[in-house]
Design a protein around this motif. Structure first.
Motif, short mmCIF file in Angstrom:
data_model
loop_
_atom_site.label_atom_id
_atom_site.label_comp_id
_atom_site.label_asym_id
_atom_site.label_seq_id
_atom_site.Cartn_x
_atom_site.Cartn_y
_atom_site.Cartn_z
N SER A 142 -23.79 105.64 -47.44
CA SER A 142 -22.80 105.80 -47.85
C SER A 142 -22.79 106.46 -49.47
O SER A 142 -22.25 107.56 -50.15
CB SER A 142 -21.55 104.59 -48.02
N PRO A 156 -19.94 100.22 -50.65
CA PRO A 156 -20.70 101.54 -50.00
C PRO A 156 -22.48 101.36 -49.45
O PRO A 156 -22.91 100.35 -51.03
CB PRO A 156 -20.51 102.73 -50.76
N CYS A 184 -16.98 103.00 -54.69
CA CYS A 184 -16.99 104.08 -54.65
C CYS A 184 -15.87 104.51 -56.11
O CYS A 184 -16.58 105.62 -56.31
CB CYS A 184 -16.05 104.21 -52.94
#
Length: 382
Positions: free
Chosen positions: A313, A309, A345
């Motif tokens: 993000s 990301p 993530c």
């Protein structure tokens, strides 16, 4: 006392069997017994019409229709001797033969039971579940904006294949998602199925592994046969490099099975019609590890990278995962996003969860930057 039909039926069966046994013994006791030598002589003189040979005795009928019995000498030539002298011969199974037959039945019942269990366990039609509503949309995924844009048209083709077929456009047979673990490849595949409102069949490399040879290729055929029946459908294979690795013809059992699985995958992909309505999405950590025949155009038509990301993000992920964890004022999303540069993530979520756990262990309501540092160190040591 409650009446139990099964127990009653068993008791009746036992009583009936016992009654038949005692009746047979009683009837046999009434028959006159003669010496075997006399029986032998009568056979030679053709005075015996039939004989029934059991384990302990011979029950025979003479030419006048009278019944007698004699001892069974257990001679291997007895049947031949009787038949040569026009005696009708019947053989009655003894108790040892009956017991042997019972054990044979038990063995075969056990054998076929194990075979049926193995079939249901390893190649059962229920091996791959069809998910009709994934419950995930693109709006649930943070980031991956370029990937979402690239797959919008694929979604449209899945919804209306006939419309695009008129223009000579076919739906891709396969899509490869390449990226580090934990960056949301599985979530993206589920979201794509949710956006397209099509069936979703998830699978992973270990689903095709088996202690028995040739089970893996059979599972591949089973998976794609089910997908065709449920079309339009997305088949998602996670850890694809676990079954799609380069074929090695070394001759070992493991390599032979892997070669068969790859060959089965190639056959299934080549068997797709242009409007079959089945899309294969495979997730891998490294495209270079895959067999070249699998990733050529016409099989997997598109390869998309799922990156770590970016900063925007990461800020959104921190806000999402720390919403109920009560961070301290110093733990701003911007500051944490900068610390999480290069994190997947999944790792961001794990760090925030670990930091909250550390704070709870010290009976603190909020987690601090020190907790974040400690959580990162703890996860890096694993």
């Amino acid at each position: 006392m409650k009446f139990k039909p099964k127990i009653f039926a068993l008791v009746v069966l036992v009583v009936a069997a016992g009654g038949y046994f005692f009746y047979s013994e009683f009837e046999s006791a009434k028959i006159q017994e003669i010496p075997y030598s006399e029986f032998f002589r009568n056979v030679e003189e053709k005075k015996i019409s039939s004989a029934e040979i059991s384990e302990g005795e011979i029950l025979f009928t003479d030419s006048l229709g009278e019944k007698f019995k004699t001892q069974n000498p257990h001679s291997p030539f007895l049947n031949e001797f009787l038949l040569k002298n026009d005696v009708e011969v019947k053989t009655q199974k003894g108790i040892s033969q009956t017991i042997s037959l019972v054990f044979d039945i038990i063995f075969y019942a056990f054998f076929f039971g194990v075979a049926i269990f193995a079939f249901r366990k390893f190649i059962s039609p229920n091996s791959f579940k069809v998910v009709r509503h994934t419950g995930v949309k693109f709006s649930d995924i943070i980031g991956m904006d370029s990937l979402k844009r690239d797959t919008v048209q694929i979604m449209q083709i899945m919804k209306s294949p006939e419309k695009f077929a008129k223009r000579g456009i076919r739906m891709p047979k396969g899509i490869l998602l390449e990226g580090a673990p934990g960056n949301g490849k599985t979530l993206f595949a589920r979201a794509l199925a949710g956006e397209a409102s099509v069936n979703f069949i998830p699978a992973k490399a270990t689903d095709f592994e088996s202690m028995f040879m040739a089970i893996g290729p059979m599972k591949v055929k089973l998976l794609f046969a089910k997908a065709r029946r449920r079309a339009p459908c997305i088949v998602f294979i996670d850890e694809f490099d676990g079954i799609g690795t380069r074929r090695n013809y070394s001759g070992s059992a493991i390599e032979t099975e892997n070669t068969r699985i790859v060959t089965a995958l190639l056959n299934e992909l080549d068997g797709f019609q242009t409007n079959s309505g089945v899309l294969v999405i495979a997730a891998t950590n490294s495209v270079r590890a895959l067999d070249e025949a699998l990733i050529r155009p016409g099989r997997f038509d598109a390869i998309f990278s799922v990156p770590f990301p970016d900063e925007a993000s990461r800020i959104a992920l921190v806000e999402k995962y720390s919403a109920k964890k009560n961070p301290s004022a110093e733990c701003t999303p911007q500051k944490l996003a900068a610390m999480f540069d290069g994190f997947s993530c999944a790792k961001i979520e794990s760090v925030l969860n670990k930091a909250a756990l550390l704070a709870a262990q010290d009976s603190r309501e909020q987690f601090s930057l020190d907790d974040i540092h400690a959580a990162i160190s703890a996860l890096d040591r694993k």
